[in-house]
Write an enzyme that holds these catalytic residues in place. Structure first.
Site, short mmCIF file in Angstrom:
data_model
loop_
_atom_site.label_atom_id
_atom_site.label_comp_id
_atom_site.label_asym_id
_atom_site.label_seq_id
_atom_site.Cartn_x
_atom_site.Cartn_y
_atom_site.Cartn_z
N PHE A 63 -8.24 -26.46 2.54
CA PHE A 63 -8.38 -26.15 3.96
C PHE A 63 -7.56 -27.16 4.77
O PHE A 63 -7.59 -28.35 4.49
CB PHE A 63 -9.86 -26.24 4.34
CG PHE A 63 -10.16 -25.67 5.67
CD1 PHE A 63 -10.41 -24.31 5.82
CD2 PHE A 63 -10.18 -26.47 6.80
CE1 PHE A 63 -10.68 -23.77 7.06
CE2 PHE A 63 -10.45 -25.93 8.05
CZ PHE A 63 -10.70 -24.58 8.19
N ASP A 81 -16.09 -32.08 -0.45
CA ASP A 81 -16.25 -31.18 0.69
C ASP A 81 -17.02 -29.96 0.19
O ASP A 81 -16.53 -29.21 -0.65
CB ASP A 81 -14.88 -30.78 1.24
CG ASP A 81 -15.00 -29.95 2.50
OD1 ASP A 81 -15.92 -29.11 2.54
OD2 ASP A 81 -14.19 -30.12 3.41
N TYR A 91 -22.16 -23.78 9.47
CA TYR A 91 -22.08 -22.45 10.12
C TYR A 91 -21.61 -21.36 9.17
O TYR A 91 -21.47 -20.22 9.57
CB TYR A 91 -21.21 -22.50 11.38
CG TYR A 91 -19.84 -23.11 11.22
CD1 TYR A 91 -18.81 -22.41 10.60
CD2 TYR A 91 -19.58 -24.40 11.69
CE1 TYR A 91 -17.56 -22.98 10.45
CE2 TYR A 91 -18.34 -24.98 11.52
CZ TYR A 91 -17.33 -24.28 10.91
OH TYR A 91 -16.10 -24.84 10.75
N LYS A 92 -21.36 -21.72 7.91
CA LYS A 92 -20.92 -20.71 6.93
C LYS A 92 -22.16 -20.13 6.24
O LYS A 92 -22.91 -19.41 6.88
CB LYS A 92 -19.90 -21.35 5.99
CG LYS A 92 -18.62 -21.70 6.77
CD LYS A 92 -17.60 -22.50 6.00
CE LYS A 92 -16.38 -22.73 6.89
NZ LYS A 92 -15.46 -23.74 6.37
N ARG A 151 -9.88 -11.79 2.31
CA ARG A 151 -11.01 -12.58 1.82
C ARG A 151 -12.33 -11.85 2.12
O ARG A 151 -12.55 -11.39 3.24
CB ARG A 151 -10.98 -13.92 2.54
CG ARG A 151 -11.49 -15.08 1.76
CD ARG A 151 -11.20 -16.38 2.47
NE ARG A 151 -11.79 -16.45 3.81
CZ ARG A 151 -12.24 -17.56 4.38
NH1 ARG A 151 -12.17 -18.71 3.73
NH2 ARG A 151 -12.74 -17.56 5.61
C1 LIG Z 1 -14.71 -24.47 7.22
C2 LIG Z 1 -14.10 -25.70 6.69
C3 LIG Z 1 -13.80 -26.78 7.53
C4 LIG Z 1 -14.08 -26.68 9.00
O1 LIG Z 1 -13.95 -27.85 9.69
P1 LIG Z 1 -14.42 -27.91 11.20
O2 LIG Z 1 -14.26 -29.30 11.60
O3 LIG Z 1 -15.85 -27.41 11.24
O4 LIG Z 1 -13.58 -26.96 11.98
C5 LIG Z 1 -13.26 -27.92 6.97
N1 LIG Z 1 -12.99 -27.99 5.65
C6 LIG Z 1 -13.27 -26.96 4.80
C7 LIG Z 1 -12.99 -27.08 3.35
C8 LIG Z 1 -13.81 -25.79 5.31
O5 LIG Z 1 -14.06 -24.77 4.50
#
Ligand SMILES: *Cc1c(COP(=O)(O)O)cnc(C)c1O
Length: 406
Positions: free
Chosen positions: A127, A195, A220-221, A365
């Site tokens: 990400f 993460d 939030y996921k 996805r």
């Molecule tokens: C969703 C996600 C994020 C999101 O980061 P935000 O600071 O909440 O925008 C970061 N890293 C990974 C791996 C994610 O899947």
């Protein structure tokens, strides 16, 4: 009914989680396969947030910090998340975004090492935030940042201070072996920052048992905490006393209300607090977590794997290239397909009532939250996907735009 729909009906009839869908608010007829980006609304949230706004804020006013337990919320809610990631109490704190928590955790992890020694190894395909933050931390602290697809090789290849890795890859859905990779990092003398964004709430995690050092994750996921709900950080107890976090806000001070000039980090996980957290979002997350109070993540995982298997089989039969690993132990809870016209295909799907998302340049996805996704949903989604692509309908002009921001 097609053969796939008949199979789906049988699988749904045998699904031990079938009646959990009623714990979420989802529009009738919509097939929602994007709960890995923004989880569906849990039923208890709206009333709770209404109460927080009208009664707690409206009438308790500043007394809410004491009377309504706002002050303790970051650690209290952290412990609730802790139970879902295999962390004993007192090691998980909520607040701020994943990006902020990552920065905080990564700097602290690098600071465990002597100046200049050891690289930061991180995932090349991960990400964006995770890569951007690693690069910035590398520049800030004068460390090389190695982006790789093979962490085991990187750990063998040179001096590594920190391995920062995602449990489940946001694009491909590949799941990594946290226990094995953590052990390999420790054997190489590195600390790990995991993460958990695409794993928490979707599969059982055992951060204590796996000897994880630090971890961060999104709420939030799969946890359905709501748009922008605060992220969390896990710090193994053995690291807490010496942890030198860069974001030294007053909430992490040992005596915040003494309002002293100098910073002295609080004991325990409280030092992971930063500043005043977004309390409305925090308490929406708290209400969302009620849904998870009696959830068995082994049951969730078993269904999630069967959903994935069902979808992969159907997509494969329809001729799609599946980029998610097929082996159950190497999969998270979403499945990704490759299609050169992914954006217009998804736009056409969304118009037809199937919400997934797209990751550039060519990945479709589909996320499955076993608590509210049914096999029937997947059979319908596959039928609609097949129709959209075979008919070439996605080539119509109105689908040639970015469909949604997810
Ligand atoms: C969703 C996600 C994020 C999101 O980061 P935000 O600071 O909440 O925008 C970061 N890293 C990974 C791996 C994610 O899947």
């Amino acid at each position: 009914m097609s053969a796939a729909e008949l199979d789906a009906a049988e699988l749904d009839a045998a699904d031990p989680l079938a009646n959990w869908r009623a714990r979420f608010v989802l529009p009738d007829g919509l097939i929602y396969l994007d709960g890995n980006s923004l989880g569906a609304l849990p039923a208890p949230v709206a009333a709770r947030v209404g109460d927080v706004v009208a009664r707690q804020w409206g009438t308790d006013l500043v007394r809410g910090w004491n009377d309504d337990g706002w002050w303790q919320a970051p650690e209290r809610i952290g412990d609730r998340i802790g139970t879902l990631i295999g962390a004993a109490p007192g090691q998980t704190v909520t607040g701020d975004s994943t990006s902020v928590q990552l920065f905080n955790a990564l700097v602290a992890a690098v600071r465990m090492w002597p100046e200049g020694a050891g690289a930061i190894v991180t995932d090349a395909g991960q990400f964006p935030t995770d890569g951007y933050v690693a690069d910035s931390v590398g520049r800030l602290l004068g460390r090389e940042v190695v982006r790789t697809g093979d962490p085991y090789e990187a750990l063998r290849g040179g001096e590594v201070a920190v391995l920062a890795w995602s449990t489940v890859d946001f694009r491909t859905g590949q799941r990594w072996d946290m226990s094995g990779l953590t052990a390999a990092a420790h054997a190489a003398g590195a600390v790990v920052v995991w993460d958990l964004c695409h794993a928490v709430g979707a599969l059982p995690l055992r951060v204590d048992a796996d000897d994880v050092d630090l971890a961060v994750g999104c709420t939030y996921k799969y946890l359905s905490g709501g748009p922008g709900s605060p992220a969390f950080m896990y710090v193994a107890r053995r690291h807490q006393a010496g942890l030198d976090l860069p974001l030294t806000g007053w909430h992490g001070h040992s005596r915040p209300f003494a309002m002293e000039a100098g910073y002295q980090a609080a004991d325990g996980i409280a030092r992971g607090r930063i500043g005043t957290p977004p309390m409305l979002s925090m308490l929406a997350l708290d209400a969302a977590l009620d849904v998870f109070d009696d959830v068995d993540l082994d049951v969730v995982r078993a269904k999630s794997l069967r959903l994935g298997e069902f979808f992969i089989a159907g997509a494969g039969e329809a001729g799609f290239e599946v980029i998610t690993p097929r082996e159950p132990e190497r999969r998270g809870s979403h499945v990704s397909l490759r299609h050169p016209d992914a954006l217009p295909v998804m736009a056409a799907l969304i118009e037809a009532g199937v919400i997934g998302d797209v990751r550039p340049p060519d990945v479709l996805r589909f996320g499955f939250n076993a608590l509210y996704t049914s096999f029937g949903d997947l059979a319908r989604a596959l039928a609609i996907l097949g129709e959209v692509v075979e008919s070439g309908r996605y080539r119509e002009a109105r689908f040639q735009v970015r469909p949604t921001v997810t």
